[in-house]
Design an enzyme around this catalytic site. Structure first.
Site, PDB file in Angstrom:
ATOM      1  CB  CYS A 105      54.828  17.237  43.392  1.00  0.00           C
ATOM      2  SG  CYS A 105      54.848  17.493  41.605  1.00  0.00           S
ATOM      3  CB  CYS A 405      52.655  23.469  43.651  1.00  0.00           C
ATOM      4  SG  CYS A 405      54.192  23.310  42.705  1.00  0.00           S
ATOM      5  N   GLY A 407      50.746  18.773  40.677  1.00  0.00           N
ATOM      6  CA  GLY A 407      50.160  18.752  39.352  1.00  0.00           C
ATOM      7  C   GLY A 407      48.694  18.375  39.384  1.00  0.00           C
TER       8      GLY A 407
END
Length: 419
Positions: A105, A405, A407
């Site tokens: 991300c 955030c 993964g």
């Protein structure tokens, strides 16, 4: 010896060695499978923002752009060949090199960071940090590897196994561990849509979005074509629901486990889009007569790891690290863009960072976030940088932070200054 500025005065000071931003643009972000860019290719979307970067800087010789870094998560072969083809297709010379980056991300924030580092180390003087993603075309495995080493799936190390935990379950972990209620998540999601709808209505995104002319085939609920293929021009994000409300949000069923609190409505959208940011050394901008084009500067970024099964807490770790590196406080920051992968983790991060008042006062995601705007994985970081810099210009602020955030258990943050 650190090359980073220390303290707000140093962060705001200008120096010939600064890494400055001359343009930061994005395509509309549209819903995967249903949105107006569902039939576009990721590299097609990339070509649009790369061409728009040249058009936004008509006095810059394309040959001066030495390297292009493209964040991408899902594309075949890491997207590198198709991205290079797209770059050449829209007018960049063979002397401009290209590589792709995958930090899930945060991929395109990583690409911007890498180009900035290349400039700081004198490897290049001018480069582009970009990102692209078509989750419509490439989300078949839902971003989970299908052919990984079998021993990893049976690893005795829980954190190794958790790296492929579905993201929705990590959201449920954050909600249950840190006391984020379903009601709070739904309210957060409704507010994200309200803010994004207001931003659209006021024209807030007009300077960051470049239109995309592409093919579009309407389909029915079974996926069968309806009518003839059309050529359309897409000018706006299409996932924003101006009529979102608590009553309809509360009716949605949990998406990831039967007794969960994360739903399709309070989670980020699966999306398609691209974005690009042009960076160069300030002294180079001066030499090329482009000082008047500078819209900001890249200051620093941070990366930190965390437990994979609660990856959503990443910004709550990465942002303090970044501010500590620069000897800044929350009060020095005028605008925050924190990716809304899930309402659960966005709420937790705001609370943990002491930014609840800033959220309420519209300093955190003032124009909505990924719940309303969408989250095209490889393009999200650069999209957020574009929204941040243009937003700071409208608001009159100077210092901004983007964070997300990641993964498998990470958080990343970047700090930029508007000029």
């Amino acid at each position: 010896m650190s090359v980073l500025p220390k303290g707000i005065k140093a962060v705001l000071a200008k120096a010939p060695t600064d890494v400055v931003v001359l343009s930061s643009v994005r395509t509309p972000i549209t819903r995967s499978y249903k949105g107006k860019l569902k039939d576009a290719y990721p590299e097609e979307l990339l070509s649009v923002v790369l061409r728009a970067t040249l058009d936004a800087n008509p006095n810059l010789d394309p040959a001066a752009i030495e390297d292009v870094a493209v964040g991408v998560v899902l594309s075949e072969l890491g997207g590198s060949k198709a991205a290079r083809m797209a770059m050449n297709h829209v007018g960049y010379p063979n002397t401009t090199s290209l590589y792709t980056v995958n930090r899930a991300c945060a991929s395109s924030l990583q690409s911007i960071t890498l180009v900035a580092s290349q400039i700081r180390s004198d490897m290049i003087s001018v480069g582009i940090g970009a990102g692209m993603e078509s989750m419509t075309r490439n989300y078949g495995s839902r971003a989970i590897p299908e052919h990984a080493w079998p021993a990893l799936h049976d690893s005795p190390i829980k954190d190794a196994r958790d790296c492929v935990m579905p993201m929705g379950l990590t959201s449920e972990n954050v909600a249950s561990r840190y006391g984020v209620s379903r009601a709070d998540q739904d309210a957060f999601a409704v507010e994200s849509h309200r803010r994004a709808a207001a931003a659209q209505a006021s024209g807030a995104f007009k300077d960051e979005i470049v239109p995309v002319t592409t093919r579009y085939q309407e389909v029915d609920k079974q996926g069968k074509p309806v009518g003839e293929e059309q050529t359309i021009t897409v000018t706006a994000d299409d996932g924003v629901r101006a009529n979102a409300n608590l009553e309809s949000m509360a009716k949605l069923k949990p998406a990831f486990k039967p007794d969960g609190a994360s739903t399709a409505g309070n989670s980020s959208q699966v999306s398609d889009g691209a974005a690009a940011t042009l960076l160069m050394r300030r002294s180079t901008a001066t030499e090329l007569g482009l000082s008047g084009n500078i819209i900001g500067k890249f200051v620093a970024s941070s990366i930190v790891g965390c437990a994979p099964d609660e990856m959503g807490i990443g910004p709550a770790l990465a942002i303090p690290k970044l501010l500590n590196q620069l000897e800044l406080t929350n009060g020095d920051v005028h605008r925050w863009e924190i990716n809304e992968a899930f309402a659960s983790q966005a709420i937790y991060c705001a609370r943990e960072l002491g930014l609840e008042k800033e959220w309420e006062n519209g300093k955190v995601n003032p124009d909505g976030g990924a719940i309303a705007l969408g989250h095209p994985l490889g393009a999200t970081g650069a999209r957020m940088v574009s929204t941040l810099l243009h937003g700071l210009k409208r608001d009159g602020g100077e210092v901004g932070v983007v964070s997300m955030c990641i993964g498998t258990g990470m958080g990343m943050a970047g700090l930029l200054v508007r000029e």
